[in-house]
Design a protein around this motif. Structure first.
Motif, PDB file in Angstrom:
ATOM      1  N   THR A   1      -3.997  27.568 -52.562  1.00 16.28           N
ATOM      2  CA  THR A   1      -5.252  26.829 -52.552  1.00 16.28           C
ATOM      3  C   THR A   1      -6.406  27.826 -52.521  1.00 16.28           C
ATOM      4  O   THR A   1      -6.250  28.974 -52.091  1.00 16.28           O
TER       5      THR A   1
ATOM      6  N   ASP B   1       2.632  26.920 -51.723  1.00 18.19           N
ATOM      7  CA  ASP B   1       1.479  26.392 -52.449  1.00 18.19           C
ATOM      8  C   ASP B   1       0.297  27.336 -52.317  1.00 18.19           C
ATOM      9  O   ASP B   1       0.157  28.055 -51.316  1.00 18.19           O
TER      10      ASP B   1
ATOM     11  N   LYS C   1      -5.694  25.213 -57.315  1.00 15.07           N
ATOM     12  CA  LYS C   1      -4.424  24.902 -56.661  1.00 15.07           C
ATOM     13  C   LYS C   1      -3.299  25.444 -57.527  1.00 15.07           C
ATOM     14  O   LYS C   1      -3.449  25.615 -58.741  1.00 15.07           O
TER      15      LYS C   1
ATOM     16  N   ARG D   1     -12.666  25.124 -57.568  1.00 13.18           N
ATOM     17  CA  ARG D   1     -11.476  24.851 -56.753  1.00 13.18           C
ATOM     18  C   ARG D   1     -10.237  25.222 -57.551  1.00 13.18           C
ATOM     19  O   ARG D   1     -10.232  25.197 -58.779  1.00 13.18           O
TER      20      ARG D   1
ATOM     21  N   ASP E   1       1.024  27.356 -57.155  1.00 16.37           N
ATOM     22  CA  ASP E   1       2.184  27.705 -56.329  1.00 16.37           C
ATOM     23  C   ASP E   1       2.749  29.040 -56.784  1.00 16.37           C
ATOM     24  O   ASP E   1       2.491  29.506 -57.901  1.00 16.37           O
TER      25      ASP E   1
END
Length: 426
Positions: free
Chosen positions: A416, A414, A200, A198, A202
């Motif tokens: 993801t 953002d 994350k 995973r 920006d």
């Protein structure tokens, strides 16, 4: 007369072996005799201690010390044995603890060196595989690192990539935090790729970069609201500079791009008129309020406007009234002094009048060539200069955009992603 000093020879010990005298005593005998010894030599030797210069086995003649033990040379190695003895006196537990501390420091230094080496290799691989102009900054988290390498699984890796090309513009910064990373190959020698569980992060599309990359027309961008950008600058038109103003509304395009819709675009001829491009009802060339008020007070400019039937009609002036105003000053004052004159004049589109009557345009302070050039500008041509949209690089597969907004620094979004593959993962 001084008697000669005799150096005694080694005296035999009780077992027959020669006994060596104390050398310090022999040195004392070599010194100058005291006055008492001189008197003894002159008057005959008297009160001579027994054993001096004789063969008796007394303590002075035998070379023994005060305690009767045979003399031996001093041992100068005692200090080194004493130092070794002090270290031997340290408890074994303390020695083991010191050893463990030293070993731990060596392991930590080795582990940190391995981390820095792996980070540098990862930066080189990312720059090469993503075709980046600048090497990214990679930070590997977790301790110890070597156990993660042996398990081929990293806890977390932070990546910061500056200056990423995205269509016409550049992303000033891309930051990502990857977790649950499975390594394919062996670090650091035969690293092939990685699978990110995973991710994350920006991205930032900075106004500074937009000003540099899209500012050929001297346009500058700034935040206007949570989802809007203001554009202000200069635009060359027919050899003259006009002021450009517009709003750009930011929205997400699919899950990998950002697009803009431009509204409220206008080009200003300073202190005279504003041109709004487009097919709408508010499109055209319109006077500023200050310029309209000056016309209402200038009889020459007012008569020039009323001489054009199409303009007089839009002002609500009948043709007969417009004709009388050309020669009757009172009629002209009545028309221009009406409270409805200035508001009506602000609503008159002067594009056609300026093109058909260049002399009128000049009388009003408008360059006819500039007015003609403004009328030829197309909305797509202008909005292209303000296009802020971009798409994520194709090589960044599996990454999606979310939560797009505008900050004082620029446009932010953002990032993801799950199950991302980098390099060769099979």
């Amino acid at each position: 007369m001084r008697s000669p000093t005799r150096i005694s020879s080694p005296q035999p010990s009780h077992d027959g072996a020669p006994a060596y005298r104390n050398p310090y005593e022999e040195l004392a005998e070599l010194a100058d005799p005291s006055p008492e010894d001189d008197d003894a030599d002159l008057g005959g030797r008297k009160d001579q201690p027994s054993g001096v210069g004789s063969d008796s086995g007394s303590s002075a003649g035998s070379g023994s010390g005060d305690d009767g033990e045979p003399w031996s040379p001093p041992n100068h190695r005692r200090s080194s044995r004493r130092r070794r003895g002090r270290f031997k006196a340290v408890p074994r537990t303390a020695k083991a603890l010191i050893g463990l501390v030293v070993l731990g420091l060596l392991l930590v230094l080795g582990d940190r060196w391995a981390v820095m080496y792996a980070e540098r290799k990862a930066e080189q691989q990312l720059q090469k595989k993503l075709d980046l102009a600048t090497a990214p900054n990679v930070t590997i988290h977790g301790f110890p690192f070597l156990t993660q390498v042996l398990g081929k699984k990293l806890e977390q890796v932070d990546i910061a990539v500056p200056d990423v090309a995205a269509d016409r513009v550049s992303l000033a910064e891309v930051r990502a935090q990857a977790q649950d990373i499975r390594i394919v190959g062996d670090l650091p020698s035969s690293f092939k790729g990685a699978v990110v569980g995973r991710m994350k992060g920006d991205v930032l599309l900075s106004f500074e970069d937009l000003n540099r990359e899209l500012g050929a027309s001297q346009v500058r961008f700034r935040a206007l609201g949570p989802s809007s950008v203001r554009a202000d600058g200069k635009l060359p038109v027919a050899g003259k500079e006009v002021s450009l103003h517009a709003k750009a509304h930011i929205r997400r395009q699919g899950d990998r791009g950002i697009s803009t819709s431009v509204s409220d675009m206008r080009l200003d001829i300073p202190e005279i008129a504003t041109y709004r491009p487009g097919p709408g009802a508010d499109a055209g060339l319109f006077l500023h309020k200050k310029a309209a008020e000056q016309i209402s007070e200038d009889s020459g400019k007012a008569q020039a406007l009323l001489s054009i039937p199409a303009v007089a009609e839009k002002l609500g002036v009948q043709p007969s009234q417009a004709d009388r105003a050309q020669s009757d000053g009172r009629e002209l004052d009545r028309i221009t002094g009406s409270p409805r004159f200035v508001p009506a004049l602000l609503g008159v589109n002067l594009v056609q009048a300026a093109n058909d009557h260049p002399q009128l345009a000049r009388k009003l302070g408008i360059d006819p060539t500039v007015a003609a050039a403004l009328a030829k500008l197309k909305v797509p041509e202008l909005t292209d200069k303000l296009e802020l949209s971009f798409q994520l690089p194709k090589k960044a597969k599996g990454i999606r955009l979310a939560n797009i907004g505008v900050s004082p620094e620029g446009i932010r979004a953002d990032l993801t992603g799950t199950g991302l593959n980098f390099g060769k993962t099979r």
